[in-house]
Motif scaffolding. Structure first.
Motif, PDB file in Angstrom:
ATOM      1  N   UNK A 208       0.900  -1.243   0.187  1.00  0.00           N
ATOM      2  CA  UNK A 208       0.137   0.111   0.051  1.00  0.00           C
ATOM      3  C   UNK A 208       1.025   1.147  -0.077  1.00  0.00           C
ATOM      4  N   UNK A 209       0.447   2.021  -1.028  1.00  0.00           N
ATOM      5  CA  UNK A 209       1.188   3.466  -1.001  1.00  0.00           C
ATOM      6  C   UNK A 209       0.221   4.648  -0.623  1.00  0.00           C
ATOM      7  N   UNK A 210      -0.807   4.319  -0.142  1.00  0.00           N
ATOM      8  CA  UNK A 210      -1.859   5.316   0.392  1.00  0.00           C
ATOM      9  C   UNK A 210      -0.971   6.289   1.208  1.00  0.00           C
ATOM     10  N   UNK A 211      -1.241   7.703   1.210  1.00  0.00           N
ATOM     11  CA  UNK A 211      -0.410   8.497   1.856  1.00  0.00           C
ATOM     12  C   UNK A 211      -0.872   8.722   3.412  1.00  0.00           C
ATOM     13  N   UNK A 212      -2.017   8.376   3.422  1.00  0.00           N
ATOM     14  CA  UNK A 212      -2.284   8.556   5.051  1.00  0.00           C
ATOM     15  C   UNK A 212      -3.573   7.708   5.268  1.00  0.00           C
ATOM     16  N   UNK A 213      -3.515   7.073   6.624  1.00  0.00           N
ATOM     17  CA  UNK A 213      -4.621   6.211   6.824  1.00  0.00           C
ATOM     18  C   UNK A 213      -5.052   6.500   8.328  1.00  0.00           C
TER      19      UNK A 213
ATOM     20  N   UNK B 212       6.569   5.636  -1.645  1.00  0.00           N
ATOM     21  CA  UNK B 212       7.321   4.354  -1.870  1.00  0.00           C
ATOM     22  C   UNK B 212       8.508   4.390  -2.562  1.00  0.00           C
ATOM     23  N   UNK B 213       8.763   5.454  -2.880  1.00  0.00           N
ATOM     24  CA  UNK B 213      10.124   5.577  -3.662  1.00  0.00           C
ATOM     25  C   UNK B 213      11.284   5.180  -3.008  1.00  0.00           C
ATOM     26  N   UNK B 214      12.150   4.672  -3.663  1.00  0.00           N
ATOM     27  CA  UNK B 214      13.367   4.121  -3.178  1.00  0.00           C
ATOM     28  C   UNK B 214      14.297   5.344  -2.419  1.00  0.00           C
ATOM     29  N   UNK B 215      14.443   6.396  -3.330  1.00  0.00           N
ATOM     30  CA  UNK B 215      15.102   7.749  -2.867  1.00  0.00           C
ATOM     31  C   UNK B 215      14.732   7.995  -1.429  1.00  0.00           C
ATOM     32  N   UNK B 216      13.445   8.418  -1.479  1.00  0.00           N
ATOM     33  CA  UNK B 216      12.810   9.065  -0.274  1.00  0.00           C
ATOM     34  C   UNK B 216      12.882   8.114   1.115  1.00  0.00           C
ATOM     35  N   UNK B 217      12.756   6.823   0.982  1.00  0.00           N
ATOM     36  CA  UNK B 217      12.935   5.948   1.956  1.00  0.00           C
ATOM     37  C   UNK B 217      14.591   5.823   2.463  1.00  0.00           C
ATOM     38  N   UNK B 218      15.508   5.926   1.408  1.00  0.00           N
ATOM     39  CA  UNK B 218      16.772   6.075   1.847  1.00  0.00           C
ATOM     40  C   UNK B 218      17.044   7.179   2.504  1.00  0.00           C
ATOM     41  N   UNK B 219      16.632   8.649   2.076  1.00  0.00           N
ATOM     42  CA  UNK B 219      16.700   9.451   2.991  1.00  0.00           C
ATOM     43  C   UNK B 219      16.307   9.593   4.276  1.00  0.00           C
ATOM     44  N   UNK B 220      15.197   9.166   4.542  1.00  0.00           N
ATOM     45  CA  UNK B 220      14.551   8.915   5.969  1.00  0.00           C
ATOM     46  C   UNK B 220      15.621   8.145   6.845  1.00  0.00           C
TER      47      UNK B 220
ATOM     48  N   UNK C 159       9.777   1.979  -6.614  1.00  0.00           N
ATOM     49  CA  UNK C 159       9.692   1.393  -5.319  1.00  0.00           C
ATOM     50  C   UNK C 159       8.758   0.384  -5.186  1.00  0.00           C
ATOM     51  N   UNK C 160       7.689   0.291  -5.826  1.00  0.00           N
ATOM     52  CA  UNK C 160       6.760  -0.812  -6.062  1.00  0.00           C
ATOM     53  C   UNK C 160       7.475  -2.117  -6.177  1.00  0.00           C
ATOM     54  N   UNK C 161       8.375  -1.985  -7.256  1.00  0.00           N
ATOM     55  CA  UNK C 161       9.092  -3.513  -7.636  1.00  0.00           C
ATOM     56  C   UNK C 161      10.153  -3.846  -6.427  1.00  0.00           C
ATOM     57  N   UNK C 162      10.653  -2.985  -5.959  1.00  0.00           N
ATOM     58  CA  UNK C 162      11.552  -3.277  -4.800  1.00  0.00           C
ATOM     59  C   UNK C 162      10.664  -3.793  -3.996  1.00  0.00           C
ATOM     60  N   UNK C 163       9.629  -3.132  -3.302  1.00  0.00           N
ATOM     61  CA  UNK C 163       8.779  -3.644  -2.308  1.00  0.00           C
ATOM     62  C   UNK C 163       8.267  -4.931  -2.525  1.00  0.00           C
ATOM     63  N   UNK C 164       7.560  -5.275  -3.728  1.00  0.00           N
ATOM     64  CA  UNK C 164       7.108  -6.635  -4.042  1.00  0.00           C
ATOM     65  C   UNK C 164       8.040  -7.690  -3.949  1.00  0.00           C
ATOM     66  N   UNK C 165       9.212  -7.473  -4.547  1.00  0.00           N
ATOM     67  CA  UNK C 165      10.259  -8.653  -4.401  1.00  0.00           C
ATOM     68  C   UNK C 165      10.901  -8.879  -3.274  1.00  0.00           C
ATOM     69  N   UNK C 166      11.278  -7.855  -2.383  1.00  0.00           N
ATOM     70  CA  UNK C 166      11.529  -8.254  -0.937  1.00  0.00           C
ATOM     71  C   UNK C 166      10.471  -8.579   0.029  1.00  0.00           C
ATOM     72  N   UNK C 167       9.247  -8.040  -0.280  1.00  0.00           N
ATOM     73  CA  UNK C 167       8.210  -8.651   0.546  1.00  0.00           C
ATOM     74  C   UNK C 167       8.103 -10.182   0.480  1.00  0.00           C
TER      75      UNK C 167
END
Length: 255
Positions: free
Chosen positions: A101-106, A129-137, A221-229
């Motif tokens: 899920x890439x929903x911005x707010x729940x 879900x971008x790779x870059x923003x999560x690396x930044x965090x 980001x979705x591809x990375x998430x789906x593969x590793x999940x």
């Protein structure tokens, strides 16, 4: 990996194009509220040469259980809305279909529902879900641990019509122990999304900055998430959970 996509707005279309061009995924269907484009082929609509089915269905046509029974998938990618998960959630949980899920707010209730689904299947939620923003965090949290005395500012820039503070900026602030009111916002033109974290040291300044150039960045980001999940057991995950092992890779090799 068979994939279903929830949502077909600007970001959904960009993500669909990345999925169709990836050799690791096979886009089975796209689900949307509207009856527009119903039963159209996504590859044909986007002008992408692909043999993947990728047909568009409306949520009124099937229940979540009927959709997954007729067109089974390994993972559901959700770019719809907060309430979209209620449509497919129980069916995914029963069949142990992974959810990204890439929903911005729940709301708190929706987060509790994600945890309910995660008891039986793999669920990942990332407001950005971008790779870059999560690396930044992750990098920002490490730097704050190294130098907790620094001044920290969070700045986010988006297109002029975006009214609210971005969910990504809120997540950045929360991860660094900052109040939401501390976030600086800029609204101008058609900026897709820029997030910057400024660390003010006494004698130097560090700026960590991420810019989404096109919405296809969410597809990466979705591809990375789906593969590793796919490699994980049931549970509720974040992108940080999937990326942190890479931060340890250098230390392990050096040892």
């Amino acid at each position: 990996m068979k994939v279903g996509l929830m949502g077909f707005g600007k970001t959904g279309k960009a993500v669909a194009s990345v999925l169709l061009q990836s050799k690791e995924t096979n886009l089975q269907w796209v689900l949307r509220k509207s009856h527009n484009l119903e039963h159209r082929s996504v590859p044909e609509f986007l002008g992408i040469d692909s043999e993947e089915p990728g047909y568009i269905y409306s949520a009124d046509e099937f229940s979540g259980a009927e959709l997954l029974e007729r067109y089974p998938v390994d993972v559901i990618i959700d770019f719809s809305s907060e309430h979209g998960v209620r449509y497919y959630g129980e069916a995914a949980r029963d069949r142990k279909v992974a959810v990204v899920s890439a929903i911005s707010s729940y709301s708190e209730q929706s987060v509790a529902y994600l945890k309910h689904l995660a008891q039986k299947t793999r669920v990942l939620w990332s407001p950005n879900i971008t790779i870059g923003i999560n690396f930044l965090i992750i990098a920002a949290k490490i730097l704050k641990n190294i130098a907790p005395y620094t001044d920290i500012e969070v700045v986010e820039e988006h297109f002029k019509a975006k009214p609210e503070v971005s969910g990504t900026a809120k997540k950045i602030a929360s991860s660094l122990g900052l109040e939401e009111e501390a976030i600086k916002t800029v609204r101008a033109g058609g900026i897709i999304g820029v997030h910057e974290i400024l660390f003010g040291f006494p004698f130097q300044t560090v700026r960590l900055k991420h810019e989404s150039i096109t919405r296809e960045a969410f597809g990466n980001g979705v591809l990375f998430a789906a593969k590793h999940l796919h490699e994980r057991g049931a549970g509720l995950y974040s992108m940080e959970d999937l990326m942190l092992p890479y931060f340890n890779a250098g230390s392990a090799q050096a040892a």
